[in-house]
Design an enzyme around this catalytic site. Sequence first.
Site, short mmCIF file in Angstrom:
data_model
loop_
_atom_site.label_atom_id
_atom_site.label_comp_id
_atom_site.label_asym_id
_atom_site.label_seq_id
_atom_site.Cartn_x
_atom_site.Cartn_y
_atom_site.Cartn_z
N GLN A 14 -8.31 -4.88 8.67
CA GLN A 14 -7.32 -4.53 9.68
C GLN A 14 -7.76 -3.35 10.54
O GLN A 14 -6.93 -2.66 11.14
CB GLN A 14 -5.98 -4.21 9.00
CG GLN A 14 -5.38 -5.40 8.27
CD GLN A 14 -3.99 -5.10 7.72
OE1 GLN A 14 -3.02 -5.02 8.47
NE2 GLN A 14 -3.91 -4.91 6.41
N ASP B 133 -3.81 7.77 4.05
CA ASP B 133 -3.27 6.44 4.36
C ASP B 133 -3.99 5.87 5.58
O ASP B 133 -4.47 6.63 6.44
CB ASP B 133 -1.77 6.56 4.63
CG ASP B 133 -1.07 5.21 4.64
OD1 ASP B 133 -1.65 4.23 4.16
OD2 ASP B 133 0.07 5.15 5.13
N GLU B 134 -4.06 4.55 5.68
CA GLU B 134 -4.69 3.86 6.82
C GLU B 134 -6.11 4.40 7.06
O GLU B 134 -6.50 4.72 8.19
CB GLU B 134 -3.84 4.02 8.09
CG GLU B 134 -2.43 3.49 7.97
CD GLU B 134 -2.34 1.97 7.97
OE1 GLU B 134 -3.39 1.31 7.96
OE2 GLU B 134 -1.21 1.45 7.99
N ARG C 135 1.06 -11.16 10.18
CA ARG C 135 2.40 -10.62 10.49
C ARG C 135 3.48 -11.63 10.13
O ARG C 135 4.65 -11.28 9.99
CB ARG C 135 2.53 -10.31 11.99
CG ARG C 135 1.61 -9.26 12.59
CD ARG C 135 1.53 -8.01 11.81
NE ARG C 135 0.41 -8.06 10.86
CZ ARG C 135 0.21 -7.20 9.88
NH1 ARG C 135 1.07 -6.24 9.65
NH2 ARG C 135 -0.84 -7.30 9.07
N LYS D 135 0.81 -1.22 0.00
CA LYS D 135 0.00 0.00 0.00
C LYS D 135 0.85 1.27 0.00
O LYS D 135 0.50 2.26 -0.65
CB LYS D 135 -0.95 0.01 1.20
CG LYS D 135 -0.29 0.23 2.54
CD LYS D 135 -1.32 0.33 3.64
CE LYS D 135 -0.65 0.60 4.99
NZ LYS D 135 0.01 1.90 5.02
N THR D 136 1.98 1.26 0.72
CA THR D 136 2.83 2.45 0.77
C THR D 136 3.40 2.74 -0.61
O THR D 136 3.52 3.90 -1.03
CB THR D 136 3.96 2.26 1.79
OG1 THR D 136 3.40 1.93 3.06
CG2 THR D 136 4.78 3.54 1.93
#
Length: 685
Positions: free
Chosen positions: A249, A218-219, A617, A31-32
């Site tokens: 998430q 973002d997020e 993770r 995503k970044t």
Amino acid sequence: MDLSKLNPPQREAVIHGGGPLLVLAGAGSGKTRVITYRIAYLLRGGIPPHGIAALTFTNKAAEEMRERVGKLVGDRKTAAKLTVGTFHSLGLQIIRREYKALGIPSGFTIYDAADQLGTVRELLRTVHVTDRRFDVKAILTRISLAKNRFVRPGEYRPAEVDEYDEITAEIYPRYQEALRAYAALDFDDLITETVRLFEENAEVRERWQRRFRHVLVDEYQDTNRAQLMLVKHLCGDHGNLCVVGDDDQSIYSWRGADPANILSFERVFPGAKVVKLEQNYRSTPTILNAANAVIANNENRHGKTLWSNRPDGDLLAHVVATDSEHEAKFVTREIGQLTRGGRWSYRDTAILYRSNVQSRILEEELRTACIPYVMYGGQQFFERKEVKDLIAYLRLALNSRDEIALRRIINYPARGIGATTLERISARAQAETTTMWNVLERIDEAMSKQIRPGTRQAIGAFVALMQKVRQGLEAGQSGAAVARVLVEDIELYADLHSAAGSHSAAQRRIDNIESLFSSLERQHERSPGLSALAQYLRQLSLVNDGDDTPDPGDKIVLTTLHGAKGLEFPVVFMVGMEEELLPHARTLAPQVTDVFDPDHASDVSEERRLAYVGMTRAQDKLYLTRSALRRIRGRTTERTPSRFLLEVPKHFTVQRDATAEAHELVPTDELSALFKSIAAQLSDD
């Protein structure tokens, strides 16, 4: 800028022309990369840097984003002109320009957390002069939550039979009046006041809409209502909004985040384009398939299925232990075996748990095995105040010369023995070249003129208490047994309840005390006696002094599932996969509602998202461990496997019995090698 480095969905998001865009970025899907490439693409397309606003949740994320954009466009000066920062920093930028329209002076100040707490503390004195039960932070967090829901001070209504809501209803209006009197804004005001300005002043709103032709967030799944309203006003008619996030998430509702923002994006922003990033670059297909199976049980979500080009990898280890001690021993032993093989190092491994209280026994076993670790997002168990306080009582009972322990607990809980009294006692001890304890034991004789009778009486009671503790230990009682009586004598639990500010916060501290009892019980079973207990307490102090390992970076990571968000590790242990731990018991008892409390989730769906975050993770190996029995608040109870564990298809897991493996002192291959070595020696003889 080379778009060929992007996969097709990533590229589709980056080159999107205009209008609202929702990028559903699954865990580990890059995503970044998408958001930074899109900013660079807009710059290359002629959008001036001052016309782009990119919003994040941390300054660190903002700096990373700006740096990556600079590298992509090959011009750090251009990247420096971008508006990249947190929601709060953008709000401050706008208010500094528009303070006149808001009716505040140019020299307004921003209250940080300490200033806010101090203001509420002072206001409490004017409302309840004799009442010191209320925790200031608990009140302030309620005010914050109300602000971000646009509940004005006069509109705040307490919930039924909730004393904290009642006191907040009194304090909130006074708090806002105090801020205005001091020409101050708090962090929440930076967003809510900006929204109010935009709603009431069309000229100002349109000026900022013309300024920012593209807005990126973002997020997005972590935004609250106030942040959503700010974004809506900034986009205005042009609607050039790109948000990147993952509803699967969304795990922060307890601190105000509203997952409905991302779930209803297409309704709030009509005509929105949706792009799904489902290719995962982090985990093996086996781990992803297991995580997909779990999260699919949530009904209200954007459907997406993560996949990977990596080899299938190892099956997930489903580990069943007799109790929490065997569970911790298995984890420690397995880490030792993994690191001895040479493929993994300590830094490659993380141990994840739902609540901080679970860390104590893990820390204990890691210390015993001399395995270095670091904790993210939480205090180490043996460094928590309530634990250190009780340990200080035991240290002083074992060694009356331990003045560090003495100073820590002589007035805790409060006995009316203040700092001035303590310094007078210390000065007398130095003058007599004796210990402070010696002076305390004969306080009436030694300091009848310097210390008031009431204080001397309190000191006498403290000395008698410590003598009772010492006598119990000398009589052969365990440290746990003596500590339990001590806790009752000093009414420690009542003090924790009065100081904690909420029932759940107090219960967490009480759970920590109960966990310390369990640790002391095991220590006594292994090695009874005063000297063994003293050695155990010294060992804790030595480790807490930071004497871990010469390489501070090579450590196991211990963190809560909330703290693991955004991290990744080759090897992950998710411990305590049991009902009432994950999902948390408070999720199953929704009548308990402590705002801004990570041990309270809105529903089981959020707990399932938390499990999903934990599973994703892991890059290469994932262990899901649980106990058949667990000691909770002094009682050993049978445990039920977590529903999320049962949702993992069995063909993705391999069952392991932690207790049975503990009895395998030498692995079969090592035993075989040993036999061959002995046979060779006999042959030579």
